[in-house]
Design an enzyme around this catalytic site. Sequence first.
Site, mmCIF file in Angstrom:
data_model
loop_
_atom_site.group_PDB
_atom_site.id
_atom_site.type_symbol
_atom_site.label_atom_id
_atom_site.label_comp_id
_atom_site.label_asym_id
_atom_site.label_seq_id
_atom_site.Cartn_x
_atom_site.Cartn_y
_atom_site.Cartn_z
ATOM 1 N N ARG A 23 -3.497 98.456 -5.547
ATOM 2 C CA ARG A 23 -2.930 99.772 -5.219
ATOM 3 C C ARG A 23 -1.881 99.698 -4.120
ATOM 4 O O ARG A 23 -1.115 100.628 -3.923
ATOM 5 C CB ARG A 23 -4.038 100.731 -4.762
ATOM 6 C CG ARG A 23 -5.108 100.976 -5.804
ATOM 7 C CD ARG A 23 -6.300 101.684 -5.211
ATOM 8 N NE ARG A 23 -6.885 100.833 -4.153
ATOM 9 C CZ ARG A 23 -7.622 101.284 -3.151
ATOM 10 N NH1 ARG A 23 -7.885 102.560 -3.041
ATOM 11 N NH2 ARG A 23 -8.113 100.447 -2.253
ATOM 12 N N GLN A 47 5.995 107.429 24.368
ATOM 13 C CA GLN A 47 7.173 107.876 23.626
ATOM 14 C C GLN A 47 7.408 106.929 22.460
ATOM 15 O O GLN A 47 7.355 105.716 22.623
ATOM 16 C CB GLN A 47 8.391 107.880 24.560
ATOM 17 C CG GLN A 47 9.669 108.377 23.940
ATOM 18 C CD GLN A 47 10.809 108.466 24.965
ATOM 19 O OE1 GLN A 47 10.575 108.728 26.139
ATOM 20 N NE2 GLN A 47 12.025 108.247 24.513
ATOM 21 N N HIS A 62 19.507 96.049 26.412
ATOM 22 C CA HIS A 62 19.224 97.249 27.205
ATOM 23 C C HIS A 62 17.927 97.104 27.994
ATOM 24 O O HIS A 62 17.039 96.351 27.610
ATOM 25 C CB HIS A 62 19.061 98.466 26.282
ATOM 26 C CG HIS A 62 20.229 98.702 25.389
ATOM 27 N ND1 HIS A 62 20.087 99.222 24.134
ATOM 28 C CD2 HIS A 62 21.558 98.493 25.556
ATOM 29 C CE1 HIS A 62 21.280 99.339 23.565
ATOM 30 N NE2 HIS A 62 22.189 98.893 24.417
ATOM 31 N N LYS A 72 7.966 97.887 25.810
ATOM 32 C CA LYS A 72 8.186 98.359 24.442
ATOM 33 C C LYS A 72 7.367 97.534 23.468
ATOM 34 O O LYS A 72 7.224 96.323 23.632
ATOM 35 C CB LYS A 72 9.659 98.238 24.062
ATOM 36 C CG LYS A 72 10.590 99.072 24.909
ATOM 37 C CD LYS A 72 12.039 98.778 24.585
ATOM 38 C CE LYS A 72 12.942 99.576 25.503
ATOM 39 N NZ LYS A 72 14.326 99.119 25.439
ATOM 40 N N TYR A 132 10.246 101.901 18.082
ATOM 41 C CA TYR A 132 9.963 101.506 19.458
ATOM 42 C C TYR A 132 8.826 102.383 19.978
ATOM 43 O O TYR A 132 8.940 103.601 19.937
ATOM 44 C CB TYR A 132 11.118 101.817 20.407
ATOM 45 C CG TYR A 132 12.505 101.462 20.042
ATOM 46 C CD1 TYR A 132 13.201 100.529 20.807
ATOM 47 C CD2 TYR A 132 13.178 102.089 19.001
ATOM 48 C CE1 TYR A 132 14.517 100.224 20.535
ATOM 49 C CE2 TYR A 132 14.498 101.785 18.719
ATOM 50 C CZ TYR A 132 15.166 100.855 19.486
ATOM 51 O OH TYR A 132 16.472 100.558 19.215
ATOM 52 N N ASP A 170 27.800 98.982 24.676
ATOM 53 C CA ASP A 170 27.373 97.590 24.577
ATOM 54 C C ASP A 170 28.533 96.603 24.694
ATOM 55 O O ASP A 170 28.330 95.439 25.031
ATOM 56 C CB ASP A 170 26.597 97.352 23.291
ATOM 57 C CG ASP A 170 25.221 98.010 23.333
ATOM 58 O OD1 ASP A 170 24.749 98.352 24.440
ATOM 59 O OD2 ASP A 170 24.621 98.182 22.259
#
Length: 181
Positions: A23, A47, A62, A72, A132, A170
């Site tokens: 399945r 978050q 970043h 993260k 994230y 960036d």
Amino acid sequence: MKIKETPLKDCYIIEPTIFTDDRGYFYEKFNEQKFEELTGMNGHFVQDNISKSSYGVLRGLHLQKGEHSQAKLVSCLEGKVFDVAVDLRKDSPTFGQWFGVELSAENKLQFYVPRGFGHGFSVLTETAVFAYKCDNFYNKESEGGVLWNDPDLNIDWRLPEEDIQLSDKDKIQATFAEGNF
């Protein structure tokens, strides 16, 4: 859930246990209690963010600085990315080192990137949907970063340079030597 250590201190690859049958499949994507038991790291996230990107998009490197620093837990829900973490903690034994891992909808791996790390990814398929989980809220004034093609880091993003697509931000990040972290 299996936890694999990486060469970077406090950075982990998380491999889920997947149950399949005719399945489809089922797996537990995240369990805070198991995560904390296996890593000793805080597994409380506040978050969730999702991004969708085209082939060649490179997002990074970043980070959030100071009291707004973020750990993260990242994964790729559709497509395939090359995900990179750079240890920017000046007191760390792995300061200035980077590690990358391929994350995809197929392998269902997750990558834990602790506070104090730069983070970025490049999209290797036609599109990718990237998730994230963050342990602190985003704060624009606390943004920092490192130039994606910094010569001191020499990251192989697994894309031809002519295919790389960057945001204006960036393109002008500070170099590693300038230390905008």
